[in-house]
Design an enzyme around this catalytic site. Structure first.
Site, PDB file in Angstrom:
ATOM      1  N   TYR A  84     -25.851  -0.118   6.665  1.00 54.69           N
ATOM      2  CA  TYR A  84     -25.403  -0.476   8.005  1.00 54.69           C
ATOM      3  C   TYR A  84     -24.971   0.773   8.764  1.00 54.69           C
ATOM      4  O   TYR A  84     -24.545   1.774   8.180  1.00 54.69           O
ATOM      5  CB  TYR A  84     -24.288  -1.518   7.942  1.00 54.69           C
ATOM      6  CG  TYR A  84     -22.878  -1.015   8.069  1.00 54.69           C
ATOM      7  CD1 TYR A  84     -22.106  -1.343   9.178  1.00 54.69           C
ATOM      8  CD2 TYR A  84     -22.289  -0.229   7.072  1.00 54.69           C
ATOM      9  CE1 TYR A  84     -20.796  -0.895   9.298  1.00 54.69           C
ATOM     10  CE2 TYR A  84     -20.974   0.207   7.191  1.00 54.69           C
ATOM     11  CZ  TYR A  84     -20.237  -0.125   8.313  1.00 54.69           C
ATOM     12  OH  TYR A  84     -18.948   0.324   8.438  1.00 54.69           O
ATOM     13  N   TYR A 106     -22.573   7.241   1.839  1.00 57.11           N
ATOM     14  CA  TYR A 106     -21.748   7.206   3.047  1.00 57.11           C
ATOM     15  C   TYR A 106     -21.993   8.458   3.875  1.00 57.11           C
ATOM     16  O   TYR A 106     -22.080   9.570   3.330  1.00 57.11           O
ATOM     17  CB  TYR A 106     -20.267   7.142   2.662  1.00 57.11           C
ATOM     18  CG  TYR A 106     -19.306   6.908   3.807  1.00 57.11           C
ATOM     19  CD1 TYR A 106     -18.987   5.615   4.213  1.00 57.11           C
ATOM     20  CD2 TYR A 106     -18.703   7.973   4.474  1.00 57.11           C
ATOM     21  CE1 TYR A 106     -18.093   5.399   5.254  1.00 57.11           C
ATOM     22  CE2 TYR A 106     -17.808   7.762   5.514  1.00 57.11           C
ATOM     23  CZ  TYR A 106     -17.511   6.469   5.904  1.00 57.11           C
ATOM     24  OH  TYR A 106     -16.632   6.251   6.940  1.00 57.11           O
ATOM     25  N   PHE A 158     -17.646   5.881  13.613  1.00 58.82           N
ATOM     26  CA  PHE A 158     -19.028   6.247  13.270  1.00 58.82           C
ATOM     27  C   PHE A 158     -19.092   6.295  11.747  1.00 58.82           C
ATOM     28  O   PHE A 158     -18.419   7.123  11.118  1.00 58.82           O
ATOM     29  CB  PHE A 158     -19.411   7.619  13.828  1.00 58.82           C
ATOM     30  CG  PHE A 158     -20.811   8.056  13.425  1.00 58.82           C
ATOM     31  CD1 PHE A 158     -21.845   8.072  14.347  1.00 58.82           C
ATOM     32  CD2 PHE A 158     -21.095   8.453  12.122  1.00 58.82           C
ATOM     33  CE1 PHE A 158     -23.127   8.474  13.972  1.00 58.82           C
ATOM     34  CE2 PHE A 158     -22.366   8.845  11.730  1.00 58.82           C
ATOM     35  CZ  PHE A 158     -23.389   8.859  12.666  1.00 58.82           C
ATOM     36  N   GLU A 159     -19.868   5.416  11.166  1.00 57.20           N
ATOM     37  CA  GLU A 159     -20.169   5.540   9.744  1.00 57.20           C
ATOM     38  C   GLU A 159     -21.504   4.878   9.473  1.00 57.20           C
ATOM     39  O   GLU A 159     -21.843   3.847  10.067  1.00 57.20           O
ATOM     40  CB  GLU A 159     -19.061   4.959   8.853  1.00 57.20           C
ATOM     41  CG  GLU A 159     -18.765   3.500   9.033  1.00 57.20           C
ATOM     42  CD  GLU A 159     -17.591   3.034   8.150  1.00 57.20           C
ATOM     43  OE1 GLU A 159     -16.837   3.882   7.644  1.00 57.20           O
ATOM     44  OE2 GLU A 159     -17.445   1.806   7.968  1.00 57.20           O
ATOM     45  N   ILE A 160     -22.285   5.516   8.630  1.00 54.58           N
ATOM     46  CA  ILE A 160     -23.541   4.953   8.145  1.00 54.58           C
ATOM     47  C   ILE A 160     -23.370   4.852   6.641  1.00 54.58           C
ATOM     48  O   ILE A 160     -23.123   5.864   5.973  1.00 54.58           O
ATOM     49  CB  ILE A 160     -24.745   5.835   8.504  1.00 54.58           C
ATOM     50  CG1 ILE A 160     -24.794   6.084  10.021  1.00 54.58           C
ATOM     51  CG2 ILE A 160     -26.045   5.180   8.046  1.00 54.58           C
ATOM     52  CD1 ILE A 160     -25.885   7.051  10.452  1.00 54.58           C
TER      53      ILE A 160
END
Length: 423
Positions: A203, A231, A300-302
């Protein structure tokens, strides 16, 4: 003259009678007349407007139109099992569209990953229509179950209300908002449990009112998967200690009770060291615990959703949750996510995206090399109210990025990764 009128009048009457008989008894019904310009027989005052068709009416600015969107191929191009996720309210529509426009233009129009929107109340039709039109991929709108959004049953409402009042009195940022605590609690332990996300492995968290300052030119999901990362972050900064006065003590107790969950190659030093040489010689903020307040800014994180779904993370979250700190204090999801990664994960599985430009007021992140700025078409300027922001937070003395370079996975350069560039 009078005699001519006597002849003309009956002719006009007969003509009108034949005309209306023809209208009522043939296939040319009133609906067909409205269909000539895209309208509806039931709401002729609100004709549909198709911007792709020549000759459609342009009405006054205060007229309502049933917009007919041009057909679009929304088939996913990106190869990863991934989605963008946005937690938003109906009143956040303007900010949501701005963020979507920025990310679609800079990244997603080349990949058409889907968007999942979440809200504790149903999204209204305007939000759905406008965000669907802005997206290049499919869109999904999820209603968060009440039990995932409201405080757990063991939280004392009286104690919560008292803390909300004290937080306002003590000027704790966002401390007086019950909804903010719900949001942090949800983002810490429930977003990844929503049924729609069961379909995905990755996500990309997107907030309303953010900007992406550079073209991505590659798929960050693919980069993380191929490099065996779980991450990715952009900004690392210091948290406000008065929002988390007992968080670190709780974490220390957790590590004592669950030593088997503390990863052998952890990044706890990132969260506990204090040398000032890593923040331009400025003294570190004095804290009451060993926690130096450094964390990844989670707006903001993927990330790989399987990290959050893991038994280790859920044991960690449940341990924190039972203390009531999300409601009796104002624990943010950013330090919770970050500390969980520092404790539970291999530090080499955490990736800093040094070439992604990003702005969330008041902080800006941008690449520094001129070749990268040019090739990725970066525009590293943004406005926070009347203030022009052009200096990245990366090497500011409030930034924890250099501490990550020393105690985390090290500094990554663009050419350290064999990216697959889109055309």
């Amino acid at each position: 003259m009078y005699s001519n009128n006597k002849i003309i009048l009956p002719v006009v009457v007969v003509f009108l009678a034949v005309y209306y008989y023809f209208i009522l008894t043939t296939s040319i019904q009133p609906s067909s007349l409205f269909d000539w310009y895209g309208g509806s027989p039931t709401t002729p005052q609100n004709p549909e407007y198709d911007p792709m068709k020549e000759g459609h009416p342009k009405l006054a600015s205060n007229s309502y139109l049933d917009v007919r969107a041009p057909k679009r191929n929304r088939t996913q191009i990106g190869r990863e099992n991934a989605t963008m996720v946005m937690l938003a309210r109906n009143l956040d529509l303007k900010g949501a569209l701005e963020s979507m426009r920025s990310l679609e233009d800079r990244f997603n129009r080349n990949y058409r990953y889907p968007w999942v929107f979440m809200n504790e109340v149903p999204f209204d039709q305007e939000f759905i229509e406008q965000t669907t039109l802005m997206a290049s991929g499919e869109t999904f709108y999820e209603l968060i179950p009440e039990e995932d959004w409201e405080p757990p049953s063991f939280i004392s409402e009286e104690k919560l209300q008292q803390n909300l009042k004290e937080s306002v009195k003590n000027n704790i940022i966002y401390g007086g908002y019950r909804s903010y605590r719900n949001m942090c609690h949800f983002n810490s332990g429930f977003f990844y449990k929503q049924k729609r996300l069961d379909n995905y492995d990755w996500y990309f968290r997107v907030e309303p009112d953010v900007q992406y300052m550079c073209d991505f030119q590659y798929d960050p999901f693919t980069v993380l998967r191929k490099k065996d990362k779980i991450y990715g972050f952009v900004i690392a900064i210091i948290e406000y200690e008065n929002t988390i006065p007992t968080l670190w003590q709780t974490v220390e107790k957790f590590m004592e009770e669950y030593p088997e969950l503390v990863h052998a190659n952890n990044s706890l030093a990132f969260a506990t060291t204090n040398e000032s040489s890593l923040n331009l010689g400025a003294p570190m903020i004095e804290t009451k615990t060993d926690y130096n307040l450094c964390h990844f800014w989670s707006n903001f994180e993927i990330a790989n959703l399987n990290f959050f779904r893991s038994e280790a993370y859920n044991t960690f979250f449940n341990y924190l949750d039972k203390t009531g700190g999300f409601y009796y204090e104002r624990w943010g999801d950013a330090p919770v996510h970050s500390i969980a990664l520092n404790v539970l994960a291999d530090k080499n599985k955490i990736h800093h995206f040094e070439d992604i430009g990003y702005f969330h007021a008041p902080y800006l992140a941008c690449p520094s090399l001129i070749d990268v700025l040019t090739s990725k078409r970066c525009v590293c300027k943004a406005r926070d109210g009347d203030q022009l922001i052009s200096k990245p937070i990366d090497v500011n003395h409030y930034s924890c990025l250099s501490r990550w370079w020393r105690y985390g996975a090290g500094k990554t350069f663009l050419n350290d990764i064999d990216y697959e560039w889109n055309s």
